[in-house]
Design an enzyme around this catalytic site. Structure first.
Site, short mmCIF file in Angstrom:
data_model
loop_
_atom_site.label_atom_id
_atom_site.label_comp_id
_atom_site.label_asym_id
_atom_site.label_seq_id
_atom_site.Cartn_x
_atom_site.Cartn_y
_atom_site.Cartn_z
CD GLU A 257 -2.54 -0.52 0.69
OE1 GLU A 257 -2.92 -0.23 -0.39
OE2 GLU A 257 -3.52 -1.92 0.18
CB CYS A 291 -1.61 7.45 0.93
SG CYS A 291 -3.36 5.93 1.79
P1 NAD Z 1 7.87 5.30 5.03
O1 NAD Z 1 8.23 4.62 3.61
O2 NAD Z 1 8.91 6.80 5.42
O3 NAD Z 1 7.58 4.60 6.24
C1 NAD Z 1 6.72 3.33 6.27
C2 NAD Z 1 6.84 2.45 6.60
O4 NAD Z 1 7.94 1.82 6.02
C3 NAD Z 1 7.65 2.59 8.32
O5 NAD Z 1 7.00 2.01 9.46
C4 NAD Z 1 9.25 2.34 8.14
O6 NAD Z 1 10.41 2.34 9.38
C5 NAD Z 1 8.76 1.26 6.60
N1 NAD Z 1 10.06 0.88 6.07
C6 NAD Z 1 10.86 1.93 5.51
N2 NAD Z 1 11.94 1.46 4.93
C7 NAD Z 1 11.57 0.08 5.03
C8 NAD Z 1 12.64 -1.24 4.64
N3 NAD Z 1 13.49 -0.82 3.66
N4 NAD Z 1 12.41 -2.68 4.41
C9 NAD Z 1 11.39 -2.48 5.86
N5 NAD Z 1 10.79 -1.14 6.51
C10 NAD Z 1 10.70 0.40 5.97
O7 NAD Z 1 6.59 6.13 4.82
P2 NAD Z 1 5.68 7.48 5.95
O8 NAD Z 1 6.41 8.78 5.92
O9 NAD Z 1 5.90 6.93 7.16
O10 NAD Z 1 4.34 7.37 4.87
C11 NAD Z 1 4.24 8.16 4.06
C12 NAD Z 1 4.61 7.26 2.96
O11 NAD Z 1 2.96 6.40 3.34
C13 NAD Z 1 3.37 8.18 1.76
O12 NAD Z 1 3.92 7.63 0.39
C14 NAD Z 1 2.04 7.85 1.39
O13 NAD Z 1 0.84 7.97 0.13
C15 NAD Z 1 2.39 6.01 2.24
N6 NAD Z 1 0.93 5.71 2.59
C16 NAD Z 1 0.18 4.82 1.79
C17 NAD Z 1 -0.78 4.45 2.24
C18 NAD Z 1 -1.54 3.33 1.56
O14 NAD Z 1 -2.87 2.50 1.49
N7 NAD Z 1 -1.36 3.78 -0.34
C19 NAD Z 1 -1.10 4.64 2.96
C20 NAD Z 1 -0.64 5.32 4.55
C21 NAD Z 1 0.41 6.06 3.96
#
Ligand code: NAD
Length: 503
Positions: A257, A291
């Protein structure tokens, strides 16, 4: 009462121990003032692998509990959430900077998915399929899959956990959750609420739902563990790019997602009053940090001059400030990085010839709090910066003159999450929803791009990752399907008429 004192009082009320929030090196700030509100301990790699192993043992036991009984645990979780909506909702606001109504709305969403999943626990039904062979019966059965890993983003710190957990537990799986390192407090509070529901249920295997607090490295442990057959990962496209190949390399399932770059088309017949309200909420709500936030507005030349001046007025007058205040409509950005990313995107748009209203940082008395005026960016063409998701309140505005052009602009981005058309023309609306219309996982008519209900499957295409969570038949991803054929006759006819006589 200071924010820190309020946080301590909420956590005590929810049953989170003081040492869980004061004795670690993960610093938590509230984006409302930027002040430090907690210091959380991180899990060690060893403790994380032990927790995953324990979750696997819990799964082996939980899968034998009848599904409707598993649903009872989720019903109790829903009751606990109902009883604590005020405290948890307020904590969501303090930790993420969302408006209070959005904080409560997030917990309401958790309650709603619990209701949905409790009902689902009696409907995990498979098909019966006509067999081509006499005295044979063919059917599908759905079985629990294993431990479900959940990686969640900061902007929906607890709802995403509940979408996955309610379904996964009802389906007979255990869950291990790695929340965003920016929102560990709401995660601790949610875990305490779950533990209370589990105590009421009685006999829940130890480690059935486990919380692992840490950074991306802990997330990678979930991704790489052979004890976790399914990882549901919510976050940026960059995160998905790192996670997806690792999951694929061990043939694990992924629900991805990821980022969106959502657009709305405003057609000549649009009801402009309704459209204006929908745009305002979708583009500025949650300070542009959903998102599904509306990021691109594609407006027909016939209505451009009627709509955009009104929208500019709304952008200039919207109340920005402390999200706990009832008149506020736009709260803070999550952190400085986010504010810098917004300014960089606006600079790039300016260089592409854009005319920008708003976008500046305001309320600078707290140096660690980042409030901005939402930006309306009129831009002549859909340049690279428009095709990129900047997680901040920037709305790019483009003009179009016929529907094929609007659809081309609409679909010409790498992401494919949510989309809308505002029109009273039936042909346009149906075309937008058809195979040649919007290429997104969510396509709406006369409502905005954000604010989905839990009853539908939620997710998007292309770089949004292709995953689906929440309602409809999303539950099937959390189970393994077996096709069963039963011969109740005395002969052994082979399929497709093949003969293999050994006499
Ligand atoms: P982010 O990608 O920085 O982090 C999200 C999660 O992933 C965190 O828990 C982080 O620790 C983990 N993470 C990061 N790199 C990783 C890796 N290499 N391996 C495993 N885990 C890892 O995102 P954010 O800044 O917290 O959230 C914003 C982003 O999330 C935006 O791009 C938004 O569009 C997206 N988002 C998407 C949805 C959806 O349903 N499509 C919902 C909410 C947020």
């Amino acid at each position: 009462m200071t924010i820190k004192q309020e946080v301590e009082s909420i956590l005590a009320h929810l049953g989170v121990s003081k040492s869980a929030c004061t004795s670690g090196d993960l610093t938590v700030r509230t984006p409302i003032t930027g002040e430090i509100i907690a210091q959380i301990p991180r899990i060690t790699p060893l403790a994380a692998s032990e927790a995953i192993a324990q979750a696997h043992l819990a799964f082996l036991e939980w899968r034998t509990v009848p599904a409707p009984k598993r649903g009872e645990l989720i019903r109790l979780l829903g009751e606990e959430l109902r009883a604590n909506i005020d405290s948890l909702g307020r904590l969501v606001t303090i930790e993420t900077g969302k408006l209070l109504s959005e904080g409560f709305g997030e917990v309401q969403e958790m309650i709603d998915i619990c209701t949905f999943a409790a009902g689902l626990s009696r409907q995990l039904a498979g098909l019966t399929v006509p067999s081509e062979r006499a005295r044979h019966r063919m059917m599908e059965t759905w079985h629990p899959l294993g431990v479900t890993g959940i990686i969640s983003a900061f902007n929906f710190p607890v709802a995403v956990w509940s979408w996955n957990t309610a379904l996964a537990l009802v389906c007979g799986n255990a869950v291990v959750w790695k929340p965003s390192e920016k929102t560990p407090l709401t995660a601790l509070a949610t875990q305490a609420i779950f533990d209370r529901a589990a105590a009421k249920f009685g006999g829940v295997p130890e480690g059935l739902a486990t919380l692992l607090i840490g950074d991306a490295a802990v997330g990678q442990q979930l991704v790489d563990s052979h004890l976790i057959p399914l990882v549901s990962a919510t976050g940026s496209t960059a995160m998905g790019r790192a996670v997806a190949p690792r999951l694929a390399s061990r043939f694990a399932r992924a629900i991805l997602e990821l980022g969106g770059n959502n657009a709305a088309i405003v057609a000549p017949t649009a009801d402009l009053d309704l459209t204006l309200r929908a745009i305002a909420f979708s583009a500025m709500g949650t300070a542009g940090q959903r998102c599904t936030t509306l990021r691109r507005l594609i407006v027909h030349t016939d209505v451009y001059d009627k709509l955009i001046p009104r929208l500019k007025k709304v952008y200039a007058s919207v109340n920005i400030g402390d999200p706990r205040e009832p008149n506020t409509l736009v709260g803070p950005l999550i952190d400085e990085r986010s504010c810098n990313a917004m300014q960089q995107a606006l600079d790039a748009a300016r260089a592409d010839g854009a005319v920008i209203t708003g976008g500046e940082r305001i309320n600078t008395e707290d140096p660690e709090a980042f409030y901005v005026r939402p930006a309306l960016v009129e831009i002549p063409t859909q340049t690279d910066i428009v095709k990129h998701e900047t997680f901040a309140p920037i709305l790019y505005v483009l003009k179009y003159s016929d529907l094929p052009e609007a659809l081309r602009l609409h679909n010409d981005v790498p992401q494919g999450l949510s989309s809308s058309i505002f029109t009273l023309n039936l042909r346009e609306a149906e075309q937008f929803l058809s195979a040649v219309g919007s290429d997104c996982g969510i396509a709406n008519v006369n409502i905005g791009t954000s604010g989905a209900e839990i009853g539908g499957a939620f997710g998007g295409e292309k770089e949004t990752g292709g995953g689906r969570e929440s309602g409809s038949d999303a539950w099937k991803q959390y189970m393994r399907r077996a096709t069963n054929t039963i011969n109740y006759g005395t002969d052994l006819p082979l399929a497709q008429g093949v003969s293999f006589d050994i006499d």
